[in-house]
Scaffold this motif. Structure first.
Motif: not given
Length: 136
Positions: A18-23, A90-94, A98-99
């Motif tokens: 999860a943290m690698e994904f958030y990174h 922020l749009r790109e983060y969203f 969501s992937a």
């Protein structure tokens, strides 16, 4: 520095993923420490994450751990991570968050004038994103 308040997310064995994904999504610096790294090499939880911190250039700090076997893990929907501001990034983060997850409320203009959306990522974490409307 004073005091600060940061989200600290509990996972059931997949904190590293999860943290690698958030990174990957948010960038920044990710620090991961296992129970073994903190002196519990003989523990059944030795390879699990005891403490992880992601600090980003945008000023976000997210922390996490894998709940050890001796601690009950009861996931719930009472915590959400909120990303807000006027940055179009922020749009790109969203989109990236969501992937593999579920969009509960698509990112679109809301009655209060901002663009907002909510999603549950592939790790079961709820994210709320609010892009502040530009003042004309």
């Amino acid at each position: 520095m004073g005091s600060q308040l940061n989200p600290y997310i509990a996972f059931d064995g997949d904190a590293r993923q999860a943290m690698e994904f958030y990174h990957d999504v948010l960038g920044g610096k990710l620090e991961l420490g296992t129970f073994a790294d903190f002196g519990s090499a003989e523990s059944p939880d030795a390879d699990k994450i005891m403490h992880a911190t992601l600090t980003t250039a945008d000023g976000f700090t997210v922390m996490a751990w894998d709940v050890p076997e001796r601690v009950p893990f009861n996931p719930g929907t009472n915590v959400a991570l909120y990303l807000g501001g006027d940055d179009e990034g922020l749009r790109e983060y969203f989109e990236k968050l969501s992937a593999g997850g579920t969009v509960a409320m698509p990112l679109k203009k809301q009655i209060w004038g901002d663009e907002a959306g909510t999603l549950v990522d592939r790790f079961g974490i709820t994210w709320m994103v609010n892009i502040t409307a530009k003042q004309s």
